[in-house]
Design a protein around this motif. Structure first.
Motif, short mmCIF file in Angstrom:
data_model
loop_
_atom_site.label_atom_id
_atom_site.label_comp_id
_atom_site.label_asym_id
_atom_site.label_seq_id
_atom_site.Cartn_x
_atom_site.Cartn_y
_atom_site.Cartn_z
N GLU B 151 0.81 -1.22 0.00
CA GLU B 151 0.00 0.00 0.00
C GLU B 151 0.84 1.27 0.00
N LYS B 152 2.18 1.11 0.01
CA LYS B 152 3.03 2.30 0.04
C LYS B 152 3.25 2.84 -1.36
N TYR B 153 3.75 4.07 -1.41
CA TYR B 153 4.13 4.66 -2.69
C TYR B 153 5.61 4.39 -2.94
N PRO B 154 6.01 4.27 -4.21
CA PRO B 154 7.41 3.94 -4.52
C PRO B 154 8.41 4.86 -3.82
N GLY B 155 8.05 6.15 -3.71
CA GLY B 155 8.96 7.10 -3.09
C GLY B 155 9.29 6.78 -1.64
N GLN B 156 8.46 5.93 -1.01
CA GLN B 156 8.69 5.60 0.40
C GLN B 156 9.57 4.37 0.57
N LEU B 157 10.00 3.77 -0.56
CA LEU B 157 10.79 2.54 -0.47
C LEU B 157 12.27 2.82 -0.74
N SER B 158 13.13 1.89 -0.31
CA SER B 158 14.55 2.01 -0.63
C SER B 158 14.77 1.58 -2.08
N GLY B 159 15.95 1.87 -2.61
CA GLY B 159 16.24 1.53 -3.99
C GLY B 159 16.08 0.05 -4.27
N GLY B 160 16.60 -0.79 -3.38
CA GLY B 160 16.50 -2.23 -3.59
C GLY B 160 15.06 -2.69 -3.60
N GLN B 161 14.27 -2.13 -2.68
CA GLN B 161 12.85 -2.50 -2.65
C GLN B 161 12.15 -2.05 -3.92
N GLN B 162 12.50 -0.84 -4.38
CA GLN B 162 11.87 -0.34 -5.60
C GLN B 162 12.19 -1.26 -6.78
N GLN B 163 13.44 -1.70 -6.86
CA GLN B 163 13.81 -2.55 -7.98
C GLN B 163 13.09 -3.89 -7.90
N ARG B 164 12.88 -4.39 -6.67
CA ARG B 164 12.16 -5.65 -6.55
C ARG B 164 10.70 -5.47 -6.94
N VAL B 165 10.12 -4.29 -6.59
CA VAL B 165 8.76 -4.01 -7.05
C VAL B 165 8.73 -3.99 -8.58
N ALA B 166 9.77 -3.38 -9.17
CA ALA B 166 9.80 -3.31 -10.64
C ALA B 166 9.83 -4.71 -11.23
N ILE B 167 10.56 -5.61 -10.60
CA ILE B 167 10.59 -6.99 -11.09
C ILE B 167 9.22 -7.63 -10.95
N ALA B 168 8.59 -7.42 -9.78
CA ALA B 168 7.25 -7.98 -9.57
C ALA B 168 6.27 -7.40 -10.58
N ARG B 169 6.40 -6.09 -10.85
CA ARG B 169 5.48 -5.46 -11.81
C ARG B 169 5.57 -6.15 -13.17
N SER B 170 6.81 -6.45 -13.59
CA SER B 170 6.96 -7.14 -14.88
C SER B 170 6.40 -8.55 -14.82
N MET B 191 22.31 -3.10 -1.21
CA MET B 191 21.01 -3.51 -1.73
C MET B 191 21.14 -4.39 -2.96
N ILE B 192 22.35 -4.46 -3.51
CA ILE B 192 22.54 -5.22 -4.74
C ILE B 192 22.16 -6.68 -4.52
N SER B 193 22.58 -7.24 -3.38
CA SER B 193 22.39 -8.68 -3.22
C SER B 193 20.92 -9.04 -3.09
N GLU B 194 20.11 -8.14 -2.47
CA GLU B 194 18.70 -8.51 -2.33
C GLU B 194 18.02 -8.57 -3.69
#
Lengths: 451, 262
Positions: B151-170, B191-194
């Motif tokens: 329920e959060k907005y992307p701006g509230q996440l860390s870079g690694g979390q955002q990239q994982r959301v991007a993967i989930a989005r795809s 954050m690279i390893s996550e």
């Protein structure tokens, strides 16, 4: 442990110094005055001079507006306070006020204008109520469908089949919006949920849910068709429309059409298709480079010359079209500015998930760009609202036109200042409200976005 | 899962089949006068995992961006799952909805919540109902280990979390091919390893993956084939063992010595 306690014994105990009060006369009201108004000799002189000027103006204004005010008079001559001097004739404003607002609209029909205004307000209030859902649909229906209902209420007369349908659709939408908002307010569930539940579709597949809703829409439409079948308003040709009412009609239509038209033009200007791009650029540059008054004159006096003989164009309609085109050209550039603030990655991401051009514009690019554009859009709307007064020059009796007309009336000849002051107050209220609303929008739309 | 383990035994089993997923033949592209892709011939098989590396400006990003037509190639043929990429919009949309892409700069939609980011395309492109799309989205958000951020907005996440959301989005589009354009380059080292963990798990499911990356550990571990590009050409391609142990070209040797010297 022992080491630490030993160290504690030798180390000094730190006691922070007490906070002292600031030097006198640097904080509070006196500090502010000293810093901002009396900071040195020059500054003090300017402050005193400005205060004298402001005081002088206030006294004069008080004298004009209140001390010399004449509140009861039957004509301009009765506004004299001494045999040679006229007082401030608020009685004139009072006498003509209905005309300032409605123009020459027949008194017995004014309720139609008022009820259309009330319907619009009722239609739009749900958009600001937090519990109501489907706000976008409500707002869009208000902008796109309400004008048909309002148009008929203002104009009256016979309805052809098209108006019959559109007025019923509009009335149906209005009824639906009101029921929906009340349901949302009191039960927390919107109208479509209720319909689905009452018809027993709630445990069926989600794909079937649209059918009972469509059924409901048809029923409401037929109901409104039946409701209006006996209603016939007296025809009020639009040369009787005037005053603030006319100003609001012209600027309202201009404002409502400017944004969508501006969005289309801005997208066209950025299009990869050469023909569309060239046409949009030509349109925008042409209408931005010509003064509004010229466009208005061309629309109302020159354009009819090109039409075949016997073909008559309504002056108000051509003025409205002219205002819309002018506003669209300006809005297009505002929208283009907003679009440029959106990073390329957003377009790419939208494309990469397979959204079509219109989907990515509608869901991804525009919602973000509009947020950046709000201050400019509202400035444009305010400009448009004030610019519509130019239609008084081509002979339409908008608020300013009515004021001019009143000053020509034999028994009120010379009544200029008071009506103009009234008009200034009315415009200020309108524009200030828009400006405050835009600030509110900016704060609220930015809320959920985080960084 | 430990991404730092680079032993041969940890190498994933190849899932590559004989079926061609992407084929490129004689692909050329210019940016103005700059010849960015030169006669690229490449076949990628279903289930194959490919890591593309090379110096900046070598055309690796452009290569994978041609596959979903974010860039248009000017000469040669590209076909994805048997559909030829040309100016036919229908084909382009069909290919885009089957090819997921993850960007260096995440490119999440900042005005939508994480969940809305994931459901938008399935609802509008795949015609799913909202509830279906949300179920699928939550499933994938769980797989990338951030269901609690839905329920959060992307701006509230860390870079690694955002990239994982991007993967989930795809992944929510149920793609057959995934393109990764330097997915870890914009991330803090921690954050690279996550993100790599999520990508390795994805590789284990047998997804066809094209990854532009300089994460050589990841390449060793996951890739079936490593491609080295320079000056718009494919200089060398080989299995990771061969590629790292016996690079054939002197350009590859130089590149490897520079990036592995630290």
């Amino acid at each position: 442990m022992t080491e630490i306690t030993e160290q504690n014994k030798v180390s000094e105990k730190f006691v922070p110094k007490p906070s002292l009060p600031p030097p006198p006369n640097t904080t509070g009201a006196i500090g502010w005055l000293r810093y901002n108004l009396f900071d040195g000799f020059l500054s003090s002189c300017l402050t005193v001079l400005s205060l004298i000027a402001i005081g002088f103006m206030c006294v004069n204004f008080y004298e004009w507006a209140f001390a010399k005010a004449v509140l009861e008079a039957a004509n301009r001559q009765e506004c004299r306070i001494t045999p040679t001097e006229f007082g401030t004739c608020w009685a004139g404003v009072k006498f003509w006020f209905t005309r300032f607002i409605y123009g020459r609209y027949t008194d017995t029909e004014i309720w139609r204008v008022n009820s259309a205004a009330i319907i619009l307000i009722l239609w739009m209030i749900p958009v600001w109520l937090p519990r109501v859902t489907a706000k976008l649909n409500i707002a869009l229906s208000g902008v796109l469908i309400f004008p048909f209902l309002a148009g008929y209420m203002f104009l009256g007369g016979d309805r052809n089949w098209f108006m019959e349908i559109m007025v019923s659709v509009a009335l149906g939408c209005f009824i639906t919006v009101i029921i929906h908002s009340l349901l949302c307010l009191f039960t927390g569930a919107g109208i479509s949920k209720w319909i689905i539940q009452l018809t027993g579709f709630s445990n069926r597949s989600e794909r079937l849910h649209k059918f009972p809703v469509i059924m409901f829409a048809v029923i409401i439409f037929l109901l409104s068709l039946f409701l209006i079948s006996d209603v016939a308003f007296k025809e009020m040709p639009n040369n009787l429309w005037g005053g603030l009412f006319l100003t609001l009609v012209i600027s309202g239509i201009g404002i409502a059409s400017a944004l969508p038209a501006g969005i289309l033009l801005a997208l066209g200007r950025r299009s990869k298709m050469t023909v569309i791009r060239v046409l949009c650029v030509a349109f925008i540059e042409l209408f931005r480079s010509v003064p509004l008054i010229t466009i208005l004159f061309m629309a109302t006096t020159m354009f009819p010359l090109f039409l075949p003989e016997g073909f008559h164009i309504n002056k108000l309609a051509s003025a409205i079209v002219a205002v819309c085109l002018f506003a669209a050209a300006y809005m297009a550039e505002v929208v283009r500015g907003g679009l440029q603030a959106i990073p390329k990655g957003q377009y790419e991401a939208a494309e990469a998930v397979g959204l079509t051009y219109w989907q990515s514009m509608g869901f991804i690019v525009m919602p973000q760009a509009l947020k950046y554009m709000i201050p400019n859009i509202v400035s444009n709307f305010m400009g448009l609202f004030k610019d519509t007064t130019l239609v008084s020059i081509i002979g339409l009796y908008d608020l300013l036109g009515m004021i001019n007309a009143v000053s020509q009336d034999p028994s009120w000849i010379g009544l200029h200042h008071e009506p103009l002051f009234t008009a200034a107050v009315i415009f200020f209220i309108g524009c200030f409200a828009m400006s405050k609303y835009s600030q509110y929008l900016e704060r609220n739309l930015g809320a959920g976005h985080g960084r | 899962m430990n991404t730092k383990t680079e032993t041969e035994s940890n190498q994933l089993q190849s899932a590559a089949s004989d079926e061609v997923a992407i084929s490129m033949s004689k692909v050329n592209k210019w940016f103005g006068n700059f010849h960015v892709l030169k006669d690229i011939d490449l076949s990628i098989y279903k289930g194959e995992r490919i890591v593309i590396c090379g110096p900046s400006g070598s055309g690796k990003s452009t290569l994978i961006r041609c596959i979903n037509r974010l860039e248009e190639h000017q000469d040669g043929d590209i076909s994805v799952n048997g559909v030829t990429l040309d100016s036919n919009l229908k084909n382009i949309h069909a290919i885009r909805s089957d090819v997921g892409m993850v960007f260096q700069s995440f490119n999440l939609f900042p005005h939508l919540t994480v969940l809305e980011n994931c459901t938008l395309a399935p609802v509008w492109v795949r015609n799913m109902t909202k509830t279906e799309a949300q179920e699928i989205a939550m499933e994938y958000l769980t797989r990338v280990k951030i269901p609690e951020q839905a329920e959060k907005y992307p701006g509230q996440l860390s870079g690694g979390q955002q990239q994982r959301v991007a993967i989930a989005r795809s992944l929510c589009m149920n793609p057959q091919i995934m393109l990764f354009d330097e997915p870890t380059s914009a991330l803090d080292p921690e954050m690279i390893s996550e993100v790599l963990d999520v990508m390795i798990e994805l590789a284990e499911t047998g997804m066809t993956m094209l990854v532009v990356s300089h994460e050589m550990g990841f390449a060793r571990r996951v890739a079936d084939r490593v491609i080295f590009m320079d000056y718009g050409e494919i200089v060398e391609q080989n299995t990771p063992e061969e590629f790292f142990a016996n690079p054939k070209s002197d350009r590859t040797k130089l590149f490897l010595s520079q990036i592995l010297s630290h």
